[in-house]
Write a protein that holds these residues in place. Structure first.
Motif, short mmCIF file in Angstrom:
data_model
loop_
_atom_site.label_atom_id
_atom_site.label_comp_id
_atom_site.label_asym_id
_atom_site.label_seq_id
_atom_site.Cartn_x
_atom_site.Cartn_y
_atom_site.Cartn_z
N HIS A 1 91.90 19.97 72.79
CA HIS A 1 91.12 18.76 73.01
C HIS A 1 91.01 18.46 74.51
N LYS A 2 89.83 18.03 74.91
CA LYS A 2 89.48 17.64 76.29
C LYS A 2 89.48 18.82 77.27
N SER B 1 87.71 22.29 78.93
CA SER B 1 86.39 22.90 79.12
C SER B 1 86.41 24.28 78.46
N TYR C 1 77.77 12.07 71.57
CA TYR C 1 78.45 11.90 72.84
C TYR C 1 79.58 10.88 72.70
N ASN C 2 80.74 11.23 73.23
CA ASN C 2 81.91 10.35 73.21
C ASN C 2 82.37 10.18 74.66
N ASN D 1 84.94 8.93 75.87
CA ASN D 1 86.38 9.11 76.08
C ASN D 1 86.75 10.55 76.41
N TYR D 2 85.83 11.48 76.23
CA TYR D 2 86.07 12.89 76.50
C TYR D 2 85.20 13.35 77.66
N LYS E 1 82.54 15.61 79.76
CA LYS E 1 81.31 16.28 79.30
C LYS E 1 81.60 17.74 78.99
N SER F 1 83.40 19.16 76.79
CA SER F 1 84.78 19.50 76.47
C SER F 1 84.96 19.48 74.95
N ILE G 1 85.99 18.38 71.40
CA ILE G 1 86.26 17.13 70.67
C ILE G 1 87.06 17.44 69.41
N GLU G 2 86.67 18.50 68.69
CA GLU G 2 87.33 18.87 67.44
C GLU G 2 87.58 20.38 67.44
N ASN H 1 81.68 18.08 73.19
CA ASN H 1 81.08 16.80 73.58
C ASN H 1 79.81 17.10 74.38
#
Length: 185
Positions: free
Chosen positions: A50-51, A53, A76-77, A79-80, A82, A84, A86-87, A107
């Motif tokens: 998570h988060k 690249s 788009y979230n 909190n993360y 660009k 990167s 997310i799941e 993301n």
């Protein structure tokens, strides 16, 4: 020799014993072969991606002899970072074998764009409701112009620029309404 006598003979029992022994040898050989060919005892723990690249993910997974596939970009979230992760699937902490593919959801680099509807002639309440339903916020600074229709939309503005129907703005943008003041001049 009759069939009944054959079933009582030593030759019959010897053949049954040979068949049973052959079956046991085959089962144990198959079990051994499957254990070796499928890397049965091998476990690699999936790291937390998570988060990260894609470059960081690639480096981390190559160290563990794993691979990845990007399956989709989500909404788009903020909190993360660009582009990167997310799941991921399988989840962090799961055990997998070498060369397993990890499926990633990224993301996007920005919110998706929303098409501005034609709101000219609508009431302020209708316009605000329609814009909020599309994911666009309405600012509290209204610009009033001379028009017979009080609180009737006569235009839209975004960061000081006039908007037209069909223009595109990012989701969650804040626009200002140009409204009629109810006066004729």
């Amino acid at each position: 020799m009759s069939v009944f006598q054959f079933f009582k003979s030593k030759i019959f029992f010897l053949q049954i014993a040979i068949a049973f022994a052959g079956l046991l040898i085959f089962i144990f050989a198959l079990k051994y072969w499957l254990g070796v060919s499928t890397n049965h005892d091998q476990k690699i723990q999936v790291p937390n991606l998570h988060k990260m690249s894609l470059a960081e993910v690639d480096k981390k997974l190559k160290e563990l002899d794993l691979d990845f596939i990007v399956i989709d970009s989500a909404s788009y979230n903020s909190n993360y970072p660009k582009k990167s992760v997310i799941e991921q699937s399988p989840e962090t902490g799961s055990f997998v074998k070498e060369k397993r593919k990890i499926y990633l959801t990224l993301n996007p680099s920005k919110y998706r764009d929303i098409t501005i509807p034609d709101l000219n002639g609508r009431t302020k309440r209708q316009a605000i409701s329609q814009l909020r339903a599309k994911g666009i916020s309405v600012g509290s600074d209204y610009l009033f112009v001379n028009d017979i229709g009080k609180d009737v939309v006569r235009g839209l503005r975004y960061k000081g620029k006039t908007l037209n129907a069909g223009d595109k703005l990012p989701l969650h943008s804040i626009i200002d309404l140009v409204l009629g003041n109810g006066k004729v001049r």
